[in-house]
Write a protein that holds these residues in place. Structure first.
Motif, PDB file in Angstrom:
ATOM      1  N   SER A  62       0.828  -1.208   0.000  1.00 34.92           N
ATOM      2  CA  SER A  62       0.000   0.000   0.000  1.00 34.92           C
ATOM      3  C   SER A  62       0.862   1.258   0.000  1.00 34.92           C
ATOM      4  O   SER A  62       0.501   2.257  -0.620  1.00 34.92           O
ATOM      5  CB  SER A  62      -0.947  -0.001   1.198  1.00 34.92           C
ATOM      6  OG  SER A  62      -0.221   0.044   2.398  1.00 34.92           O
ATOM      7  N   PHE A  65       1.872   1.705  -3.598  1.00 30.71           N
ATOM      8  CA  PHE A  65       0.749   2.230  -4.371  1.00 30.71           C
ATOM      9  C   PHE A  65       0.555   3.720  -4.115  1.00 30.71           C
ATOM     10  O   PHE A  65       0.359   4.502  -5.048  1.00 30.71           O
ATOM     11  CB  PHE A  65      -0.534   1.473  -4.030  1.00 30.71           C
ATOM     12  CG  PHE A  65      -1.761   2.138  -4.566  1.00 30.71           C
ATOM     13  CD1 PHE A  65      -2.070   2.061  -5.906  1.00 30.71           C
ATOM     14  CD2 PHE A  65      -2.594   2.863  -3.727  1.00 30.71           C
ATOM     15  CE1 PHE A  65      -3.195   2.691  -6.415  1.00 30.71           C
ATOM     16  CE2 PHE A  65      -3.721   3.485  -4.220  1.00 30.71           C
ATOM     17  CZ  PHE A  65      -4.015   3.391  -5.568  1.00 30.71           C
ATOM     18  N   LEU A  66       0.608   4.123  -2.857  1.00 28.50           N
ATOM     19  CA  LEU A  66       0.426   5.537  -2.542  1.00 28.50           C
ATOM     20  C   LEU A  66       1.531   6.399  -3.125  1.00 28.50           C
ATOM     21  O   LEU A  66       1.278   7.530  -3.549  1.00 28.50           O
ATOM     22  CB  LEU A  66       0.347   5.730  -1.025  1.00 28.50           C
ATOM     23  CG  LEU A  66      -0.957   5.280  -0.388  1.00 28.50           C
ATOM     24  CD1 LEU A  66      -0.868   5.406   1.122  1.00 28.50           C
ATOM     25  CD2 LEU A  66      -2.120   6.071  -0.914  1.00 28.50           C
ATOM     26  N   PHE A  68       3.109   5.960  -5.979  1.00 31.88           N
ATOM     27  CA  PHE A  68       2.811   6.196  -7.391  1.00 31.88           C
ATOM     28  C   PHE A  68       1.531   7.002  -7.563  1.00 31.88           C
ATOM     29  O   PHE A  68       1.432   7.833  -8.469  1.00 31.88           O
ATOM     30  CB  PHE A  68       2.710   4.875  -8.143  1.00 31.88           C
ATOM     31  CG  PHE A  68       4.035   4.229  -8.377  1.00 31.88           C
ATOM     32  CD1 PHE A  68       4.954   4.807  -9.234  1.00 31.88           C
ATOM     33  CD2 PHE A  68       4.379   3.059  -7.732  1.00 31.88           C
ATOM     34  CE1 PHE A  68       6.187   4.227  -9.449  1.00 31.88           C
ATOM     35  CE2 PHE A  68       5.606   2.470  -7.945  1.00 31.88           C
ATOM     36  CZ  PHE A  68       6.512   3.055  -8.804  1.00 31.88           C
ATOM     37  N   ASP A  69       0.561   6.776  -6.718  1.00 32.05           N
ATOM     38  CA  ASP A  69      -0.712   7.476  -6.828  1.00 32.05           C
ATOM     39  C   ASP A  69      -0.552   8.966  -6.524  1.00 32.05           C
ATOM     40  O   ASP A  69      -1.055   9.820  -7.253  1.00 32.05           O
ATOM     41  CB  ASP A  69      -1.716   6.842  -5.868  1.00 32.05           C
ATOM     42  CG  ASP A  69      -3.131   7.243  -6.171  1.00 32.05           C
ATOM     43  OD1 ASP A  69      -3.470   7.345  -7.364  1.00 32.05           O
ATOM     44  OD2 ASP A  69      -3.906   7.449  -5.218  1.00 32.05           O
ATOM     45  N   VAL A  70       0.146   9.286  -5.471  1.00 29.04           N
ATOM     46  CA  VAL A  70       0.363  10.686  -5.104  1.00 29.04           C
ATOM     47  C   VAL A  70       1.228  11.378  -6.146  1.00 29.04           C
ATOM     48  O   VAL A  70       1.023  12.551  -6.461  1.00 29.04           O
ATOM     49  CB  VAL A  70       0.987  10.779  -3.691  1.00 29.04           C
ATOM     50  CG1 VAL A  70       1.464  12.182  -3.381  1.00 29.04           C
ATOM     51  CG2 VAL A  70      -0.009  10.322  -2.652  1.00 29.04           C
ATOM     52  N   GLU A  71       2.159  10.646  -6.706  1.00 33.63           N
ATOM     53  CA  GLU A  71       3.002  11.218  -7.762  1.00 33.63           C
ATOM     54  C   GLU A  71       2.148  11.678  -8.938  1.00 33.63           C
ATOM     55  O   GLU A  71       2.283  12.805  -9.419  1.00 33.63           O
ATOM     56  CB  GLU A  71       4.013  10.179  -8.222  1.00 33.63           C
ATOM     57  CG  GLU A  71       4.863  10.621  -9.374  1.00 33.63           C
ATOM     58  CD  GLU A  71       5.758   9.508  -9.866  1.00 33.63           C
ATOM     59  OE1 GLU A  71       6.450   9.750 -10.866  1.00 33.63           O
ATOM     60  OE2 GLU A  71       5.781   8.409  -9.277  1.00 33.63           O
ATOM     61  N   MET A  72       1.247  10.851  -9.395  1.00 36.88           N
ATOM     62  CA  MET A  72       0.393  11.223 -10.524  1.00 36.88           C
ATOM     63  C   MET A  72      -0.586  12.329 -10.140  1.00 36.88           C
ATOM     64  O   MET A  72      -0.902  13.196 -10.949  1.00 36.88           O
ATOM     65  CB  MET A  72      -0.396  10.013 -11.031  1.00 36.88           C
ATOM     66  CG  MET A  72       0.454   9.037 -11.789  1.00 36.88           C
ATOM     67  SD  MET A  72       1.142   9.786 -13.272  1.00 36.88           S
ATOM     68  CE  MET A  72       2.856   9.879 -12.879  1.00 36.88           C
ATOM     69  N   LEU A  73      -1.031  12.326  -8.901  1.00 35.77           N
ATOM     70  CA  LEU A  73      -1.967  13.348  -8.445  1.00 35.77           C
ATOM     71  C   LEU A  73      -1.364  14.746  -8.547  1.00 35.77           C
ATOM     72  O   LEU A  73      -2.047  15.701  -8.936  1.00 35.77           O
ATOM     73  CB  LEU A  73      -2.374  13.057  -7.000  1.00 35.77           C
ATOM     74  CG  LEU A  73      -3.330  14.033  -6.340  1.00 35.77           C
ATOM     75  CD1 LEU A  73      -4.711  13.870  -6.942  1.00 35.77           C
ATOM     76  CD2 LEU A  73      -3.361  13.798  -4.853  1.00 35.77           C
ATOM     77  N   TYR A  76      -0.081  16.117 -12.717  1.00 33.68           N
ATOM     78  CA  TYR A  76      -0.995  16.704 -13.703  1.00 33.68           C
ATOM     79  C   TYR A  76      -1.105  18.222 -13.570  1.00 33.68           C
ATOM     80  O   TYR A  76      -0.905  18.942 -14.547  1.00 33.68           O
ATOM     81  CB  TYR A  76      -2.374  16.043 -13.629  1.00 33.68           C
ATOM     82  CG  TYR A  76      -2.396  14.665 -14.231  1.00 33.68           C
ATOM     83  CD1 TYR A  76      -2.014  14.452 -15.547  1.00 33.68           C
ATOM     84  CD2 TYR A  76      -2.808  13.572 -13.496  1.00 33.68           C
ATOM     85  CE1 TYR A  76      -2.021  13.188 -16.101  1.00 33.68           C
ATOM     86  CE2 TYR A  76      -2.828  12.303 -14.044  1.00 33.68           C
ATOM     87  CZ  TYR A  76      -2.439  12.115 -15.343  1.00 33.68           C
ATOM     88  OH  TYR A  76      -2.454  10.871 -15.887  1.00 33.68           O
TER      89      TYR A  76
END
Length: 116
Positions: A62, A65-66, A68-73, A76
């Motif tokens: 987890s 995952f966070l 990579f997720d925060v990176e994309m958030l 943008y």
């Protein structure tokens, strides 16, 4: 008020669709006894207790995952303004990516990328 007519029309169509689907579901649902079919995993019998603990390796997964997720958030909106802000924005993004890479390296060290 005329400017809101398309929005109100779309809300009306959405409400009508939801109501229609609800009525179809009521008419086609199979009645089952709630005491014989548990509401867990779509009616399949459970293999473990519902409040069982997770293995500790999933915490590292987890975290990965966070990262990579925060990176994309944050990438943008950064991509939209990087041309206006210039070099400071690029430096800040590399610092941010470095911090996220530290999280990825920690997850790697903890074995989150090993699936065997």
């Amino acid at each position: 008020m005329e400017a809101y007519l398309p929005v109100l029309t779309m809300l009306g169509v959405a409400a009508a669709l939801v109501g229609t689907l609800y009525l179809v579901q009521l008419g086609t649902a199979v009645a089952r006894d709630a005491t014989t079919v548990p509401a867990f995993r779509s009616g399949l019998p459970p293999r473990e207790h519902a409040v069982s603990r997770f293995h500790a390796r999933w915490y590292a997964v987890s975290l990965l995952f966070l990262a990579f997720d925060v990176e994309m958030l944050f990438m943008y909106p950064w991509a939209v303004v990087v041309a206006q802000v210039g070099t400071p924005a690029v430096v800040e993004m590399f610092v941010f990516l470095g911090l996220l890479m530290a999280g990825v390296l920690y997850a790697w060290r903890e074995g989150a990328l090993r699936w065997a």
